[in-house]
Design a protein around this motif. Structure first.
Motif, PDB file in Angstrom:
ATOM      1  N   THR A  11       0.762  -1.178  -0.044  1.00  0.00           N
ATOM      2  CA  THR A  11       0.053   0.115  -0.094  1.00  0.00           C
ATOM      3  C   THR A  11       0.777   1.155   0.160  1.00  0.00           C
ATOM      4  O   THR A  11       0.466   2.450  -0.799  1.00  0.00           O
ATOM      5  CB  THR A  11      -0.917   0.063   1.237  1.00  0.00           C
ATOM      6  N   ASP A  21       0.589   4.087  -3.104  1.00  0.00           N
ATOM      7  CA  ASP A  21       0.585   5.472  -2.448  1.00  0.00           C
ATOM      8  C   ASP A  21       1.643   6.546  -2.844  1.00  0.00           C
ATOM      9  O   ASP A  21       1.257   7.547  -3.433  1.00  0.00           O
ATOM     10  CB  ASP A  21       0.439   5.608  -0.979  1.00  0.00           C
ATOM     11  N   GLN A  65      -4.278  14.291  -6.081  1.00  0.00           N
ATOM     12  CA  GLN A  65      -4.499  15.189  -4.797  1.00  0.00           C
ATOM     13  C   GLN A  65      -6.180  15.120  -4.346  1.00  0.00           C
ATOM     14  O   GLN A  65      -6.787  15.918  -3.933  1.00  0.00           O
ATOM     15  CB  GLN A  65      -4.405  16.702  -5.400  1.00  0.00           C
ATOM     16  N   THR A 111      -9.214  13.871  -2.231  1.00  0.00           N
ATOM     17  CA  THR A 111      -9.453  13.851  -0.681  1.00  0.00           C
ATOM     18  C   THR A 111     -10.661  13.281  -0.341  1.00  0.00           C
ATOM     19  O   THR A 111     -11.326  13.338   0.569  1.00  0.00           O
ATOM     20  CB  THR A 111      -9.392  15.258   0.070  1.00  0.00           C
ATOM     21  N   ASP A 112     -11.040  12.621  -1.380  1.00  0.00           N
ATOM     22  CA  ASP A 112     -12.667  11.976  -1.166  1.00  0.00           C
ATOM     23  C   ASP A 112     -12.410  10.515  -1.494  1.00  0.00           C
ATOM     24  O   ASP A 112     -11.461  10.143  -1.382  1.00  0.00           O
ATOM     25  CB  ASP A 112     -13.800  12.673  -2.115  1.00  0.00           C
ATOM     26  N   PHE A 113     -13.475   9.899  -1.917  1.00  0.00           N
ATOM     27  CA  PHE A 113     -13.449   8.344  -1.905  1.00  0.00           C
ATOM     28  C   PHE A 113     -12.703   8.035  -3.165  1.00  0.00           C
ATOM     29  O   PHE A 113     -12.204   6.855  -3.179  1.00  0.00           O
ATOM     30  CB  PHE A 113     -14.852   7.976  -2.339  1.00  0.00           C
ATOM     31  N   TRP A 156      -9.610   8.704  -3.571  1.00  0.00           N
ATOM     32  CA  TRP A 156      -8.345   8.259  -2.997  1.00  0.00           C
ATOM     33  C   TRP A 156      -8.333   6.838  -2.903  1.00  0.00           C
ATOM     34  O   TRP A 156      -7.378   6.268  -3.284  1.00  0.00           O
ATOM     35  CB  TRP A 156      -8.170   8.911  -1.550  1.00  0.00           C
ATOM     36  N   TYR A 157      -9.463   6.224  -2.481  1.00  0.00           N
ATOM     37  CA  TYR A 157      -9.168   4.827  -2.428  1.00  0.00           C
ATOM     38  C   TYR A 157      -9.588   4.234  -3.628  1.00  0.00           C
ATOM     39  O   TYR A 157      -8.988   3.056  -3.842  1.00  0.00           O
ATOM     40  CB  TYR A 157     -10.611   4.221  -1.348  1.00  0.00           C
TER      41      TYR A 157
END
Lengths: 294, 191
Positions: free
Chosen positions: A197, A201, A210, A212-214, A216-217
């Motif tokens: 991971t 990342d 950049q 910052t919401d889902f 990201w996943y």
């Protein structure tokens, strides 16, 4: 009992014990006197008293480690790095670690510090590869920042990063399937997952993600899938220069891009439809109201 | 002999020796909090947007938008992962805002008071933690959190000014909402 063959200052108890097992029984009478020696002297004196003092406990001297001492961790890293050279021949085994220890002038019993399935060796290798990848991506980023290189489009960036990382496996490719199975042992899963991971990342970070919401996943999950499947394809690949693997990788990255484009298209279409319906509803209700008023 | 635990070197560059786990948690939970607050005000506006308290709620909502933007930036700068529960807070926040607004203007204000009180207390805890760690190293973050705490406190006072306490079952409503906030904070710090 004075030792005539003083070990290099960098040895500590583990390696010292490996070197002088016969002296083991002489430990007890010396312990108390050597402890007294170490209560007061400054760090600089320790190397000279080392021959007698090697029998002290690892956490003696108030747990101080002077700069001349190597920590156990550093020693283990050195042994494992040296062992990598012997992996193509011996596999990820205690034999490879023993050979590595021999090249550092240590006893082959040093391999006893590690698990017999080579877990630490493999995890060490993965960690080193990830560090190399990070440094490579950082260097590329600096070049782009200095204007000396073009910023790559996302799909090309991801493709190149994954390819660079997988190419590090090439010298060990014969024995890598064995390593993969060891990494999947329940005991190793926390470490191997964490390494995976953080590598994924890192790649996204340098790709300029950049979110910052889902997302990201989602992005990391997709890239992890691409990496893992490409790694497995590479194990089976016998084409020259692994060109089949790189073609597979390119296709998977292209698929991911298409998927994300499709997803955003679906979303904007959905929003447009909703707006259309709302507009129609307002028009109808206005028409009703004006008819009712007549 | 035996496998001594081998600490593997991280691929992440330590940013000037900050306490990454602590900062991680702080930024993740604050980001989730501001995101939730945004959704709560959105829900309230959906119901009360055209009423007399509409402008007041809109103004508080605008401030929360600024807060969220700041935490988005901090999240990228410190490479913190967002909480997995964001889609859940998206819906839950909106439902809470709209639900409390359906109880009337006082209900919406009561919800605001409850939430802002929780958030202010939570920010104060974080300020204490950071001051205990190293006030100098975390100066910028401390400044941001202090400023936001003051603004959340203002929202709390505005809520009180608009007769929040006159809501029927005010204390029950307030306790329930604050319990929910505490649970949300606990979860967002960890997952």
């Amino acid at each position: 009992v004075k030792c005539q063959h003083c070990p290099p200052v960098r040895a500590l108890q583990a390696s010292a014990t490996l070197r002088r097992a016969p002296d083991e029984h002489k430990k007890e009478p010396l312990t108390s006197s050597s402890q007294q020696h170490f209560d007061s002297p400054p760090a600089g004196h320790q190397p000279e008293q080392e021959p007698r003092g090697t029998h002290h406990s690892y956490t003696g001297q108030g747990g101080q480690e002077s700069e001349d001492y190597e920590s156990e961790e550093q020693l283990q890293h050195r042994i494992l790095t040296a062992a990598l050279e012997f992996v193509p021949e011996h596999g990820w085994t205690a034999e490879a670690i023993a050979e590595g220890a021999k090249t550092l002038g240590l006893s082959v019993a040093a391999a006893g510090m590690f698990h017999s399935d080579g877990s630490e060796l493999i995890l060490h290798f993965v960690s080193e590869c990830n560090t190399k990848l990070s440094k490579l991506l950082e260097k590329e980023q600096k070049l782009v920042q200095l204007g000396e290189a073009e910023k790559k489009p996302i799909d090309e960036f991801l493709r190149d990063a994954v390819e660079a990382r997988l190419r590090m496996l090439i010298p060990y490719i014969e024995k890598w399937p064995q390593a993969l199975s060891v990494l999947l042992l329940p005991r190793n899963i926390p470490s191997s997952l964490s390494l995976l991971t953080s590598m994924i990342d890192d790649i996204w970070h340098y790709a300029g993600d950049q979110s910052t919401d889902f997302n990201w996943y989602t992005r990391r999950a997709v890239l992890t899938g691409i990496y893992n499947t490409t790694e497995l394809v590479m194990m089976q690949d016998s084409s020259p220069g692994f060109e089949d693997t790189w073609r597979f990788l390119g296709n998977r990255v292209a698929d991911a891009m298409t998927m994300s484009n499709t997803a955003s298209q679906v979303q904007s279409t959905g929003e447009a439809v909703v707006q259309g319906l709302m507009g129609a509803a307002v028009t109808v209700s206005n028409a009703e109201t004006s008819r009712a008023m007549r | 002999g035996g496998g001594a635990a081998l600490r593997l070197c991280s691929t992440r560059v330590a940013q000037g020796g900050i306490n990454k786990p602590v900062i991680d948690r702080i930024i993740r939970v604050d980001h989730a909090g501001e995101y939730g607050a945004n959704r709560i005000y959105a829900g309230q506006m959906a119901v009360l947007g055209r009423s007399s308290v509409g402008p007041v709620i809109q103004q508080m909502w605008n401030q929360e938008k600024v807060h969220l933007k700041k935490f988005n930036e901090l999240m990228v700068a410190y490479r913190v992962r967002p909480t997995v529960l964001l889609p859940f807070w998206n819906v839950a926040g909106f439902v809470l805002g709209a639900g409390s607004a359906l109880l009337g203007k006082k209900g919406a204000m009561a919800c605001t008071v409850a939430v802002e009180e929780s958030i202010s207390e939570h920010y104060n805890n974080q300020i204490r933690t950071l001051l205990e760690e190293d006030p100098e190293k975390y100066k910028e973050l401390l400044q941001v959190i202090k400023q936001f705490r003051d603004e959340e406190q203002e929202h709390h006072d505005i809520g009180l000014e608009h007769d929040a306490e006159a809501t029927p079952a005010y204390s029950v409503l307030k306790t329930a909402i604050q319990l929910g906030c505490r649970a949300a904070i606990f979860l967002s710090e960890r997952i």
